[in-house]
Design an enzyme around this catalytic site. Sequence first.
Site, PDB file in Angstrom:
ATOM      1  N   THR A 190      28.627  55.876  11.918  1.00  6.43           N
ATOM      2  CA  THR A 190      28.354  54.633  12.636  1.00  6.43           C
ATOM      3  C   THR A 190      29.691  53.932  12.895  1.00  6.43           C
ATOM      4  O   THR A 190      30.363  54.224  13.872  1.00  6.43           O
ATOM      5  CB  THR A 190      27.376  53.732  11.859  1.00  6.43           C
ATOM      6  OG1 THR A 190      27.829  53.588  10.511  1.00  6.43           O
ATOM      7  CG2 THR A 190      25.984  54.324  11.861  1.00  6.43           C
ATOM      8  N   LYS A 209      28.505  59.625   5.216  1.00  8.35           N
ATOM      9  CA  LYS A 209      28.910  58.568   6.134  1.00  8.35           C
ATOM     10  C   LYS A 209      28.879  57.254   5.388  1.00  8.35           C
ATOM     11  O   LYS A 209      28.109  57.063   4.435  1.00  8.35           O
ATOM     12  CB  LYS A 209      28.013  58.511   7.362  1.00  8.35           C
ATOM     13  CG  LYS A 209      26.562  58.070   7.142  1.00  8.35           C
ATOM     14  CD  LYS A 209      26.295  56.589   6.975  1.00  8.35           C
ATOM     15  CE  LYS A 209      26.875  55.775   8.100  1.00  8.35           C
ATOM     16  NZ  LYS A 209      26.621  54.290   7.836  1.00  8.35           N
ATOM     17  N   THR A 235      26.551  51.880   0.892  1.00 10.80           N
ATOM     18  CA  THR A 235      25.846  52.127   2.148  1.00 10.80           C
ATOM     19  C   THR A 235      26.279  53.444   2.686  1.00 10.80           C
ATOM     20  O   THR A 235      27.334  53.562   3.248  1.00 10.80           O
ATOM     21  CB  THR A 235      26.177  51.100   3.201  1.00 10.80           C
ATOM     22  OG1 THR A 235      25.613  49.910   2.812  1.00 10.80           O
ATOM     23  CG2 THR A 235      25.573  51.457   4.529  1.00 10.80           C
ATOM     24  N   GLU A 261      35.441  49.286   6.328  1.00 13.64           N
ATOM     25  CA  GLU A 261      35.650  48.470   7.518  1.00 13.64           C
ATOM     26  C   GLU A 261      36.755  47.434   7.322  1.00 13.64           C
ATOM     27  O   GLU A 261      36.676  46.587   6.438  1.00 13.64           O
ATOM     28  CB  GLU A 261      34.343  47.756   7.887  1.00 13.64           C
ATOM     29  CG  GLU A 261      33.263  48.693   8.374  1.00 13.64           C
ATOM     30  CD  GLU A 261      31.935  47.998   8.583  1.00 13.64           C
ATOM     31  OE1 GLU A 261      31.067  48.594   9.229  1.00 13.64           O
ATOM     32  OE2 GLU A 261      31.768  46.865   8.091  1.00 13.64           O
ATOM     33  N   ASN A 285      32.269  42.783  11.464  1.00 12.08           N
ATOM     34  CA  ASN A 285      30.899  42.512  11.076  1.00 12.08           C
ATOM     35  C   ASN A 285      30.291  41.340  11.837  1.00 12.08           C
ATOM     36  O   ASN A 285      29.067  41.231  11.930  1.00 12.08           O
ATOM     37  CB  ASN A 285      30.813  42.287   9.571  1.00 12.08           C
ATOM     38  CG  ASN A 285      30.845  43.594   8.824  1.00 12.08           C
ATOM     39  OD1 ASN A 285      29.844  44.296   8.724  1.00 12.08           O
ATOM     40  ND2 ASN A 285      32.024  43.964   8.323  1.00 12.08           N
ATOM     41  N   SER A 303      26.690  43.556  18.687  1.00  5.95           N
ATOM     42  CA  SER A 303      26.989  43.337  20.103  1.00  5.95           C
ATOM     43  C   SER A 303      27.528  44.589  20.768  1.00  5.95           C
ATOM     44  O   SER A 303      27.785  45.574  20.114  1.00  5.95           O
ATOM     45  CB  SER A 303      28.002  42.211  20.253  1.00  5.95           C
ATOM     46  OG  SER A 303      29.211  42.530  19.593  1.00  5.95           O
TER      47      SER A 303
END
Length: 395
Positions: A148, A180, A191, A271, A390, A395
Amino acid sequence: MSVTAAAGFRAAGVAAGVKSSGAKDVALVVNDGPLSSAAAVFTANRAKANPVLWSQQAIAGGSARAVVLNSGGANCFTGAFGFQTTHRTAERVAERLGIGAIDVQVASTGLIGVGDEAFRAAVLHGVDLAAASLADDGGEDAARAIMTTDSVPKQAVARGADHGQAAADGRGWVVGGCAKGAGMLAPGLATMLVVLTTDAVAPADVLDRALRAATRATFDRLDSDGCMSTNDTVWLLASGASGVQADEAALTAAVTAVCDDLAAQLQQDAEGASHDITIEVTGAETEDDAVVVGRSVARSNLFKAAIFGNDPNWGRVLAAIGTTDAAFDPYAVDVSFNGVRVCHAGEPDRPREEVDLAPRATSILIELHAGDAAATIRTNDLTHDYVHENSAYAS
């Protein structure tokens, strides 16, 4: 190769239109046997996605022939329609492979609340494409299809006894895997979606014990941002294709080695992170105490912000661990940043200027002087990029 490093497995990863970008988004991993032993651990979050609810029921008998995974939509909080989508996905895989739907594990990852007719159609189309593309060397494509916000695929494969490259080949059997995960990394497995495979001969109860021991010491100690996902799942499938009975201790060690490498890859791709922080806690009264202490620091936004600013603020470490109920004397604790002990027995030690926090790899050592137990927690710093990524995720 990764999930296809072990004999008896094929995989595929295809672009089916789940993602608007046109990237690969549906993966399929198939166990051709002769065994179909399987075990899984699932998110501890009470808010579970539809694929988790399905897979928990389907694997209760300790068997699985296939895992189908999509990125681009979590299929979570999508109501009865979402669970029907999961069921139909399992049925479609079963039809294409000539197995029962109960033999199919299902996983999704992406934005929560995505699950309309277009999503369902794309996933089912992906199943058709993936089933037609299965290959002995399809592990790379499968690893890419489950990404992702990941910037790179995570795979764990090696030969021989070289656990440093995240696989194990002991007495004729292999363990490999793919994963992932880049955000919402916190206990409850972090996650992530992880598929582990082995061609060892092992029953489901052995796989279950090996997997739980491995995840406890690896994925459950990856606490990047303190947020727990609704979709986390880790599978371990055994084909038995090597014909070699695995010693349980050796299998556990091999699975743990693979999980540890994958956990490190997840940490390194978190991230927005600019520092990969390893928090080692020693001298604890119990291992659980060591974990609690390490996790308290990993979840301190003040500490994580200080590391982002290259500030060895050891006071934030002591403030964080002081909120726990672990057995230790706060005024007997030593704290080191990247090998420089800046706090000794609750007082300043070496000058903060001696600490170099420029490297991405950052180590924190917390010595409690309360016992002989230890544990290590992996985390990351808190950056502007994390907040930006985040804030714009949907979007």
